[in-house]
Design an enzyme around this catalytic site. Sequence first.
Site, PDB file in Angstrom:
ATOM      1  N   LYS A 172       1.173  -1.172  -0.604  1.00  0.00           N
ATOM      2  CA  LYS A 172      -0.198  -0.107   0.368  1.00  0.00           C
ATOM      3  C   LYS A 172       0.731   1.584   0.141  1.00  0.00           C
ATOM      4  O   LYS A 172       0.748   2.278  -0.525  1.00  0.00           O
ATOM      5  CB  LYS A 172      -1.061  -0.138   1.636  1.00  0.00           C
ATOM      6  CG  LYS A 172      -1.586   1.635   1.368  1.00  0.00           C
ATOM      7  CD  LYS A 172      -2.573   1.269   0.133  1.00  0.00           C
ATOM      8  CE  LYS A 172      -3.550   2.197   0.240  1.00  0.00           C
ATOM      9  NZ  LYS A 172      -4.059   2.674   1.509  1.00  0.00           N
ATOM     10  N   CYS A 186      -4.408   9.155   3.160  1.00  0.00           N
ATOM     11  CA  CYS A 186      -3.853   8.570   2.778  1.00  0.00           C
ATOM     12  C   CYS A 186      -2.643   8.594   1.748  1.00  0.00           C
ATOM     13  O   CYS A 186      -1.057   8.975   2.809  1.00  0.00           O
ATOM     14  CB  CYS A 186      -3.925   7.184   1.991  1.00  0.00           C
ATOM     15  SG  CYS A 186      -5.675   6.965   3.005  1.00  0.00           S
TER      16      CYS A 186
END
EC number: 1.1.1.22
Length: 443
Positions: free
Chosen positions: A214, A270
């Site tokens: 990620k 994020c």
Amino acid sequence: MSDAALPRLTVIGTGYLGATHAICMASLGYEVVGLDVDANKIKKLQSGEVPFFEPGLPELLAKTMESGRLRFTTSYEEAAAHGDVHFICVGTPQQPGSDACDLTYVDAAVRGLAAHLTRRCLVVGKSTVPVGTSARLSDMLRELAPAGDEVELAWNPEFLREGFAVDDTLRPDRLVFGVASDWARDRLHEAFRPILDLGTPTVVTDLPTAELVKVAANSFLATKISYINAMAEICEATGADVRDLAKALAYDDRIGGRFLQPGLGFGGGCLPKDIRAFAHRAEEIGVGQAVSFLREVDAINRRRRSRTIDLVRELLGGQLDGKRIACLGAAFKPNSDDIRDAPALDVARTMHGLGANVRVYDPAALDNARRAYPELRYGTSALDVAQDADVVVLLTEWAEFREIQPSALAQVVRNRRIVDGRHALDAEAWRAEGWEYRALGSP
């Protein structure tokens, strides 16, 4: 596979990731319990209310609650008794005063759950964490769980795009399973069987690699965005046009056009915190030089905000103080109410601090914006905030802002001046209606 053979799932944390995962998995036929220590979140979800904006999710919540396959609780004991596979979906924000990732909520979730794990089960991390976290959490589970070695840890990173989270959960472009045993791999296969049956590409790997996926993906995307914005700085200095430059680059299959959109840059919960935490963790383990470029990626992104304000100032003859400025957008991206590290609100707040009379409108994020920045003024529509404006600034590229007619907006503003912070508008169409149009990286 019959419903009876499906593993029972729990989802620890019912924020954006957790609530979406719980609702979507229940829609696929799994018996799901969602847990959160925040009783207000649980109360809202139990009453059928999604506590954030995400298209399609409220309808899916109603359907799954009616089916009886989804329920919510604040009890770790209840969740542990129910689940065969437990997904950890709590937040991992940036630590105050540091670039490091704050693992407080992850640690608390694992501790709270572990104390009640009395039989063989799989705990699956979905939260974005620094590489090496899974090894520490595996030790914690073995030490704290009554079932001891019968409890295993796996890692299954999430790749949700806000505004498209339902589709990304039900029809993902890939699944990544970080496991330490064949049993854990098989359990994950059972927990995602309907999605795997669609032919979804799957990467089965070790725990550290799964932890890295990620942050590596987000770092690459952030780099691509900052790259084209660095080119915008060059274009501004040379009289070139970054939109045409991006278009020409996009025809190269090795580069592609996605995330090559010049403008105000990235924000949200994020990309900014992930690249900072990645660089911080790399330094901790002695390989900081390998990702030192991420510091400049972050710096380029931040500069876009101040440069947008410079464009507004230039249109106003160098003076912001006392000028009426309409800000279109507050969320960090369209189809979201997320204002975490939102470039739009950063720009609006800075202009307010410089003495401008700023008014903000966003289709979904106004409640969050008001709570975070009560000093700003807000309106009920784009036309409302643009009333008597000296300049309009497009900061979030919602469809309704893209579709505004220049002639309609011209009826309410004091001066026809617009700064397109997202390259979302047709410059020629606006100029044809007598607007002074400016955008980052464009002549």
